[in-house]
Design an enzyme around this catalytic site. Structure first.
Site, mmCIF file in Angstrom:
data_model
loop_
_atom_site.group_PDB
_atom_site.id
_atom_site.type_symbol
_atom_site.label_atom_id
_atom_site.label_comp_id
_atom_site.label_asym_id
_atom_site.label_seq_id
_atom_site.Cartn_x
_atom_site.Cartn_y
_atom_site.Cartn_z
ATOM 1 N N SER A 46 0.846 -1.185 0.000
ATOM 2 C CA SER A 46 0.000 0.000 0.000
ATOM 3 C C SER A 46 0.891 1.250 0.000
ATOM 4 O O SER A 46 1.713 1.400 -0.901
ATOM 5 C CB SER A 46 -0.970 -0.053 1.190
ATOM 6 O OG SER A 46 -2.011 0.877 1.045
ATOM 7 N N HIS A 54 -7.828 -5.527 0.542
ATOM 8 C CA HIS A 54 -6.645 -4.681 0.524
ATOM 9 C C HIS A 54 -5.534 -5.221 1.434
ATOM 10 O O HIS A 54 -4.349 -5.039 1.150
ATOM 11 C CB HIS A 54 -7.027 -3.258 0.955
ATOM 12 C CG HIS A 54 -5.954 -2.246 0.726
ATOM 13 N ND1 HIS A 54 -5.537 -1.866 -0.527
ATOM 14 C CD2 HIS A 54 -5.202 -1.525 1.602
ATOM 15 C CE1 HIS A 54 -4.586 -0.954 -0.434
ATOM 16 N NE2 HIS A 54 -4.354 -0.727 0.852
#
Length: 268
Positions: A105, A240
Site C-alpha cells: 500500500s 486490501h
C-alpha cells in the site's frame, strides 16, 4: 565486508530506537535480505512473524517509520522525499547482500521511491522490487482524507480491513493510531511522483488482491511504465490487506526472486 562495517552493523542492531528498521530474528549468516515497507499507520510489528515464513538464508528487515513503537520519540515524517532520503542512508550498511524490497500500500510507493533513491546514490541495487496494493505513478490517487475527522479516519481503516479492533471500546488505541494515520495519509495523498524519473533497473513484480476495492488490475499494470527490466503482475484472493491471509504464499513467491549468481558483489 570490512571489519569497521561489521562493527557498525552490530552497533545499530543493538540500538533499535535510532535505526529505521527492526530485525525480529537476526540471521548474521544469512546470504540474502528482505526489506519490508509497511502500509499507512503501519508499524514493523505487523510483519513480526514473516521471518518464520521465509527461507532460512533470508534475513527479514522491517522498516520502522519514525513515531511508532520503539521509535515513538522520533518526529513523524509526512514528506516522501525526506522519508526515502532518511531510509536510503539508514539502510546502506545492510545493502551488502542480495536483497529484495517489498512495500505494501503506501509502503509500495515508498519502496518505489526508495529504489529510485538507491539508484541515484549508486548504492548496491535490489535484485527485485515488489510493490503491493497500490497504483502506479501515472495514476496516483491524491486526496485530502488526512484532513478528515477522527471518526472518518478510523472508519476508513476499518473499511480497508486494516484492523479488527473496535476503537470505540479502546479509545487509548485510537489516540495512538490517529496521529500515524493522519501523518501517513498526508504523506501519500500529497505525494507527487516524478513522471520523468529514471526507470527502475531491477525486475518489478506488482501484487494485487482480487477483492481489493482500492486497486484495479488496469491501475496495477501502469507500473510497467516505470520498468526498464521485466515486469510481472501477481494476484491473490482477498481484500486490501490480503497479505495477512496470504503471507505464506507471498513470502514463498518472494524467496524465489533472488538470483543464483554467486558473484553478487558487496555494496561500495
Amino acid at each position: 565486508m570490512q571489519p569497521n562495517n561489521l562493527t557498525h552493523i552490530q552497533s545499530i542492531r543493538n540500538d533499535t530506537s535510532t535505526t529505521c528498521y527492526r530485525i525480529f530474528s537476526p540471521k548474521p549468516n544469512a546470504s540474502k535480505r528482505l526489506f519490508i515497507l509497511p502500509h499507512a499507520s503501519g508499524s514493523a510489528s505487523y510483519f513480526r512473524q514473516w521471518h518464520e515464513l521465509v527461507d532460512a538464508d533470508v534475513e527479514v528487515v522491517v522498516i520502522q517509520y519514525p513515531g511508532r513503537e520503539n521509535r515513538i520519540s522520533k518526529p513523524l515524517i509526512n514528506d516522501m522525499s525526506q522519508l526515502v532520503t532518511t531510509l536510503a542512508v539508514g539502510l546502506r550498511p545492510l545493502l551488502n547482500k542480495p536483497f529484495v524490497i517489498f512495500g505494501h500500500s503506501m509502503g509500495g510507493a515508498v519502496a518505489y521511491e526508495l529504489t529510485l533513491k538507491i539508484q541515484s546514490y549508486r548504492y548496491r541495487e535490489p535484485c527485485h522490487l515488489v510493490i503491493s496494493a497500490i497504483e502506479g505513478p501515472s495514476c496516483h490517487h491524491q486526496g485530502e482524507l488526512y484532513r478528515a475527522s477522527d471518526e472518518q479516519l478510523l472508519a476508513e481503516l476499518t473499511r480497508l480491513n486494516g484492523t479488527q479492533v473496535d476503537f470505540n471500546q479502546y479509545p487509548e488505541l485510537a489516540d495512538m493510531v490517529l496521529p500515524l494515520m493522519r501523518n501517513d495519509y498526508q504523506l501519500i495523498e500529497t505525494y507527487q511522483p516524478d513522471l520523468n524519473a529514471a526507470k527502475i533497473a531491477c525486475p518489478v513484480t506488482v501484487m494485487a488482491a482480487e477483492q481489493d476495492t482500492e486497486l484495479t488490475i488496469a491501475e496495477a499494470q501502469t507500473w510497467q511504465q516505470v520498468c526498464a527490466s521485466s515486469f510481472t503482475i501477481k494476484t491473490y484472493p482477498g481484500d486490501h490487506f490480503y497479505i495477512s491471509s496470504q503471507a505464506s504464499n507471498v513470502t514463498k513467491y518472494i524467496c524465489n526472486l533472488y538470483p543464483n549468481n554467486q558473484n553478487w558483489l558487496c555494496a561500495p
